[in-house]
Design a protein around this motif. Structure first.
Motif, PDB file in Angstrom:
ATOM      1  N   GLU A  68      57.345  31.868  55.120  1.00 13.02           N
ATOM      2  CA  GLU A  68      56.894  32.824  53.665  1.00 13.02           C
ATOM      3  C   GLU A  68      56.353  31.792  52.596  1.00 13.02           C
ATOM      4  N   LEU A  69      55.300  32.909  51.829  1.00 21.04           N
ATOM      5  CA  LEU A  69      54.580  32.356  50.717  1.00 21.04           C
ATOM      6  C   LEU A  69      54.382  33.489  49.917  1.00 21.04           C
ATOM      7  N   LEU A  70      53.672  33.474  48.787  1.00 17.78           N
ATOM      8  CA  LEU A  70      53.683  34.412  47.997  1.00 17.78           C
ATOM      9  C   LEU A  70      52.281  34.274  47.427  1.00 17.78           C
ATOM     10  N   MET A  71      51.714  35.626  47.755  1.00 17.10           N
ATOM     11  CA  MET A  71      50.231  35.408  47.162  1.00 17.10           C
ATOM     12  C   MET A  71      49.792  36.521  46.073  1.00 17.10           C
ATOM     13  N   PRO A  72      48.773  36.232  45.254  1.00 19.07           N
ATOM     14  CA  PRO A  72      48.924  36.900  43.946  1.00 19.07           C
ATOM     15  C   PRO A  72      48.399  38.498  44.116  1.00 19.07           C
ATOM     16  N   VAL A  73      48.859  39.275  43.168  1.00 23.42           N
ATOM     17  CA  VAL A  73      48.468  40.587  43.255  1.00 23.42           C
ATOM     18  C   VAL A  73      46.987  40.574  42.707  1.00 23.42           C
ATOM     19  N   VAL A  74      46.519  39.838  41.910  1.00 21.65           N
ATOM     20  CA  VAL A  74      45.360  39.953  41.105  1.00 21.65           C
ATOM     21  C   VAL A  74      44.270  38.844  42.025  1.00 21.65           C
ATOM     22  N   GLN A  75      43.125  39.193  42.612  1.00 24.84           N
ATOM     23  CA  GLN A  75      42.430  38.601  43.446  1.00 24.84           C
ATOM     24  C   GLN A  75      40.860  38.598  43.092  1.00 24.84           C
ATOM     25  N   PRO A  76      40.173  37.248  43.164  1.00 25.16           N
ATOM     26  CA  PRO A  76      39.074  37.413  42.730  1.00 25.16           C
ATOM     27  C   PRO A  76      38.059  38.119  43.780  1.00 25.16           C
ATOM     28  N   ALA A  77      36.913  39.019  43.052  1.00 24.61           N
ATOM     29  CA  ALA A  77      36.100  39.695  43.703  1.00 24.61           C
ATOM     30  C   ALA A  77      35.274  38.882  44.897  1.00 24.61           C
ATOM     31  N   GLU A  78      34.922  37.676  44.598  1.00 20.62           N
ATOM     32  CA  GLU A  78      34.212  36.727  45.439  1.00 20.62           C
ATOM     33  C   GLU A  78      34.802  36.866  46.991  1.00 20.62           C
ATOM     34  N   LEU A  79      36.135  36.780  47.000  1.00 19.24           N
ATOM     35  CA  LEU A  79      36.604  36.838  48.344  1.00 19.24           C
ATOM     36  C   LEU A  79      36.319  37.977  48.993  1.00 19.24           C
ATOM     37  N   TRP A  80      36.569  39.162  48.515  1.00 21.17           N
ATOM     38  CA  TRP A  80      36.423  40.438  49.022  1.00 21.17           C
ATOM     39  C   TRP A  80      34.752  40.757  49.202  1.00 21.17           C
ATOM     40  N   GLN A  81      34.032  40.117  48.217  1.00 15.66           N
ATOM     41  CA  GLN A  81      32.542  40.009  48.921  1.00 15.66           C
ATOM     42  C   GLN A  81      32.125  39.218  49.893  1.00 15.66           C
ATOM     43  N   GLU A  82      32.756  38.280  50.285  1.00 18.94           N
ATOM     44  CA  GLU A  82      32.444  37.612  51.480  1.00 18.94           C
ATOM     45  C   GLU A  82      32.764  38.302  52.808  1.00 18.94           C
ATOM     46  N   THR A  83      33.737  39.247  52.789  1.00 19.73           N
ATOM     47  CA  THR A  83      33.845  40.090  53.911  1.00 19.73           C
ATOM     48  C   THR A  83      33.244  41.417  53.788  1.00 19.73           C
ATOM     49  N   GLY A  84      32.678  41.732  52.729  1.00 18.94           N
ATOM     50  CA  GLY A  84      31.884  43.027  52.682  1.00 18.94           C
ATOM     51  C   GLY A  84      32.995  44.126  52.167  1.00 18.94           C
ATOM     52  N   ARG A  85      34.056  43.977  52.004  1.00 20.25           N
ATOM     53  CA  ARG A  85      35.139  45.023  51.779  1.00 20.25           C
ATOM     54  C   ARG A  85      35.076  45.285  50.137  1.00 20.25           C
ATOM     55  N   TRP A  86      34.413  44.403  49.438  1.00 20.67           N
ATOM     56  CA  TRP A  86      34.444  45.017  47.863  1.00 20.67           C
ATOM     57  C   TRP A  86      33.833  46.253  47.675  1.00 20.67           C
ATOM     58  N   ASP A  87      32.781  46.505  48.421  1.00 22.45           N
ATOM     59  CA  ASP A  87      31.890  47.677  48.587  1.00 22.45           C
ATOM     60  C   ASP A  87      32.585  48.634  49.637  1.00 22.45           C
ATOM     61  N   LYS A  88      32.954  48.226  50.763  1.00 23.22           N
ATOM     62  CA  LYS A  88      33.290  49.169  51.696  1.00 23.22           C
ATOM     63  C   LYS A  88      34.780  49.866  51.555  1.00 23.22           C
ATOM     64  N   MET A  89      35.696  49.245  50.603  1.00 25.37           N
ATOM     65  CA  MET A  89      36.941  49.675  50.510  1.00 25.37           C
ATOM     66  C   MET A  89      36.923  51.043  49.591  1.00 25.37           C
ATOM     67  N   GLY A  90      35.633  51.242  48.944  1.00 21.96           N
ATOM     68  CA  GLY A  90      35.606  52.347  48.049  1.00 21.96           C
ATOM     69  C   GLY A  90      36.583  52.486  46.929  1.00 21.96           C
ATOM     70  N   PRO A  91      36.715  53.750  46.456  1.00 17.30           N
ATOM     71  CA  PRO A  91      37.462  53.795  45.151  1.00 17.30           C
ATOM     72  C   PRO A  91      39.071  53.463  45.428  1.00 17.30           C
ATOM     73  N   GLU A  92      39.517  53.309  46.588  1.00 16.61           N
ATOM     74  CA  GLU A  92      41.030  52.987  46.643  1.00 16.61           C
ATOM     75  C   GLU A  92      41.283  51.563  46.038  1.00 16.61           C
ATOM     76  N   LEU A  93      40.284  50.836  46.364  1.00 17.11           N
ATOM     77  CA  LEU A  93      40.235  49.289  45.857  1.00 17.11           C
ATOM     78  C   LEU A  93      40.094  49.251  44.107  1.00 17.11           C
ATOM     79  N   MET A  94      41.237  48.976  43.541  1.00 18.40           N
ATOM     80  CA  MET A  94      41.199  48.982  42.033  1.00 18.40           C
ATOM     81  C   MET A  94      40.246  47.583  41.637  1.00 18.40           C
ATOM     82  N   ARG A  95      39.442  48.038  40.818  1.00 16.80           N
ATOM     83  CA  ARG A  95      38.469  46.711  40.233  1.00 16.80           C
ATOM     84  C   ARG A  95      38.886  46.735  38.652  1.00 16.80           C
ATOM     85  N   VAL A  96      39.074  45.586  38.438  1.00 18.78           N
ATOM     86  CA  VAL A  96      39.026  45.020  36.982  1.00 18.78           C
ATOM     87  C   VAL A  96      38.159  43.656  36.459  1.00 18.78           C
TER      88      VAL A  96
END
Length: 574
Positions: A68-96
């Motif tokens: 067990e570990l605990l990862m953060p709720v808020v995550q840098p966009a750069e990680l999601w951009q590496e996998t392409g999911r920053w755009d692919k996830m669409g509006p379900e992904l809350m961006r701030v």
């Protein structure tokens, strides 16, 4: 626990916005309180259930060797951009954005973060395999949140991620997690089914969903009563009809069908079975370096398109449904009279397996108020590209050849995935093998909707009086209901004696010492769903008896005072 020191807040009626039974009962039982659309406060009674669910999950994950570990709720966009999911996830992904204008995601899942952890920490094959998990808040910006905790925007999930040297290792980790999930849902005391599923937005090569069986479930589960075959309807294969296609027996004829734009109405007009008609579904695919492509999918009139299967046809991965303007341009007529013969512009045709085996069928003539009858492959149309395009129906042959398929409803509460290198390749997560060469790490991921379990459990376990919790996840296992606790010394003394004995035996018990009338007291605990109730009253004590009643029991059972502790423990053990 004493009710006077706890917080109990029940309602006679559910709020008007509560739609399904679990939502209504959780609101009435004071387990959740709505804060905003799809966002709830977990009240003390509901939180006790959540913690029990988490404890079972945690124990079985630990038993399976996960860390067990605990990862953060808020995550840098750069990680999601590496996998392409920053755009692919669409509006379900809350961006701030933070105060510096940097982009972040409010996590709906943690594949990117855990892969980043592993690529920085895991260097050698000697450190593998390893499996990390956490239990954390998630947020998905659902377009239409509904059904309380069943489809909320903020929720709690357990997600685990395995990391292995090779495919065989990943498959072994997957099997270990699958088995752990079976133990978890067995311990929850729920009727469930594991089914083969589509990987969807997570990606990867194979997956299973775990569903709690309930008539109100949103998902259709396909299974074979004569075998172990089971799949979500999205993934269930529809076999081609057995035997050879019949020879043409009718001439091709353009037949008037005035005002009959639906297969059902055409079949009725022509006095034919609906299964003799073919429906046309038009899709469009945008091309970056070429004109758009228009596709025509053909299904039998009584079958339904499976959109997941359609997306797996080569060339249709990014399809959309064609607009009416596009349909007019390519077919020369409005929807309802479309077909594969004589299109205005060339289209790509794909026939479902069943349609490819049909003879003398009926389809649109690409002219308003007309259909073709007596249509046959080879004679009137070239042999089509064939694919499995439809949802299976009850009575279809099982893909394993061992019987006929049946369908039941289920609520998805868990999903296990074989990810392979879907994320490790994008994020360059490698390890050095025995020869010192870098190799991509093989991954799996495994999720359980912790808070969703509450809604699913209630949908499977309720009656007209309220919730019926399985004992393993009930907010309390036993409630003691003293009659006149504040007026009778004998009642108070026996209540305290039994309470202390149950506590000493490790039973999760609550005493209702609020001084409520018996009817109010019983109604509250039946609504809340505590599975075991003991009533202590002067009249029973004079006869040396207490009353036990299980939540599903129609009547109470008198039990000698001295035997009640053993009686309750036996019921809990069973």
């Amino acid at each position: 626990m004493r009710a006077s020191r706890f917080f109990i807040s029940t309602l006679k009626e559910a709020p008007s916005d509560a739609e399904i039974i679990s939502h209504k009962l959780m609101m009435r039982a004071g387990m959740i309180k709505r804060l905003g659309s799809g966002i709830y406060t977990y009240m003390p009674m509901g939180l006790r259930v959540i913690r029990k669910v988490e404890n079972i999950v945690r124990e079985e994950m630990n038993r399976a060797g996960a860390v067990e570990l605990l990862m953060p709720v808020v995550q840098p966009a750069e990680l999601w951009q590496e996998t392409g999911r920053w755009d692919k996830m669409g509006p379900e992904l809350m961006r701030v954005k933070d105060r510096h204008g940097r982009d972040y995601a409010i996590q709906p899942t943690s594949e990117e973060v855990i892969t980043d952890v592993v690529r920085t920490e895991i260097k050698s094959y000697r450190q593998l395999p390893i499996n990390f998990y956490h239990i954390q808040t998630k947020f998905r910006d659902e377009r239409r949140p509904r059904f309380g905790l069943m489809r909320g925007r903020e929720f709690t999930m357990k997600d685990a991620y395995s990391f292995d040297r090779d495919v065989a290792g990943m498959q072994a980790s997957y099997k270990a997690m699958y088995d752990a999930y079976v133990r978890i849902f067995d311990r929850f005391g729920l009727q469930f089914r594991a089914v083969a599923a589509d990987n969807g937005a997570i990606g990867g090569s194979g997956s299973h969903e775990f569903h709690v069986i309930a008539d109100t479930g949103e998902d259709a589960l396909v299974y074979c009563p004569e075998s172990d075959y089971a799949a979500n309807i999205e993934a269930a294969e529809a076999l081609a009809p057995a035997g050879e296609r019949a020879a043409a027996a009718q001439p091709l004829a353009k037949t008037p069908t005035p005002g009959k734009a639906k297969c059902e109405h055409v079949a009725e007009l022509l006095s034919l079975p609906l299964s003799q008609t073919v429906k046309s579904i038009v899709l469009a695919v945008e091309k970056e370096d070429a004109d758009k492509e228009i596709w025509l999918l053909l299904l039998r009139g009584d079958h339904e398109l499976n959109e997941i299967k359609a997306s797996k046809v080569a060339g249709l991965a990014n399809y959309r449904f064609a607009s009416e303007g596009e349909i007019l341009e390519w077919f020369g007529t409005k929807p309802g009279y479309l077909g594969p013969i004589g299109t205005k512009k060339p289209v790509r045709i794909v026939a479902d397996r069943t349609v490819a085996m049909m003879a003398d069928f009926v389809c649109g003539a690409n002219e308003e108020d007309f259909h073709y009858t007596g249509v046959n492959w080879g004679r009137d149309l070239p042999e089509p590209v064939v694919a499995d395009l439809r949802n299976v129906v009850a009575g279809d042959a099982s893909p394993d050849g061992k019987g006929k398929l049946a369908i039941q409803r289920g609520i998805e509460v868990g999903h296990v995935f074989q990810l392979g290198t879907r994320y490790s390749e994008d994020m360059k997560a490698t390890y050095l093998d025995e020869t010192g060469k870098p190799q991509l790490i093989q991954m799996g991921c495994y999720g359980i909707g912790v808070t969703r379990i509450l809604g699913a459990a209630i949908e499977q376990n309720f009656d007209d009086r309220g919730i019926i919790w399985p004992a393993s996840i009930a907010p309390f296992e036993v409630v003691l209901c003293p009659m006149g606790y504040d007026r009778s010394e004998a009642v108070k003394a026996e209540t305290e004696r039994l309470y202390e004995s149950l506590l000493a035996a490790g039973v999760d018990v609550i005493v209702d010492d609020r001084g409520e009338r018996p009817g109010v007291m019983f109604a509250d605990w039946e609504l809340i769903g505590v599975p075991h109730r003991v009533v202590i009253g002067d009249r029973g004590l004079k006869d040396g008896k207490l009353e036990y009643q299980g939540r599903r029991d129609a009547e109470a059972t008198p039990v000698p005072v001295a035997e009640m502790l053993g009686f309750v423990k036996a019921r809990l053990a069973s």
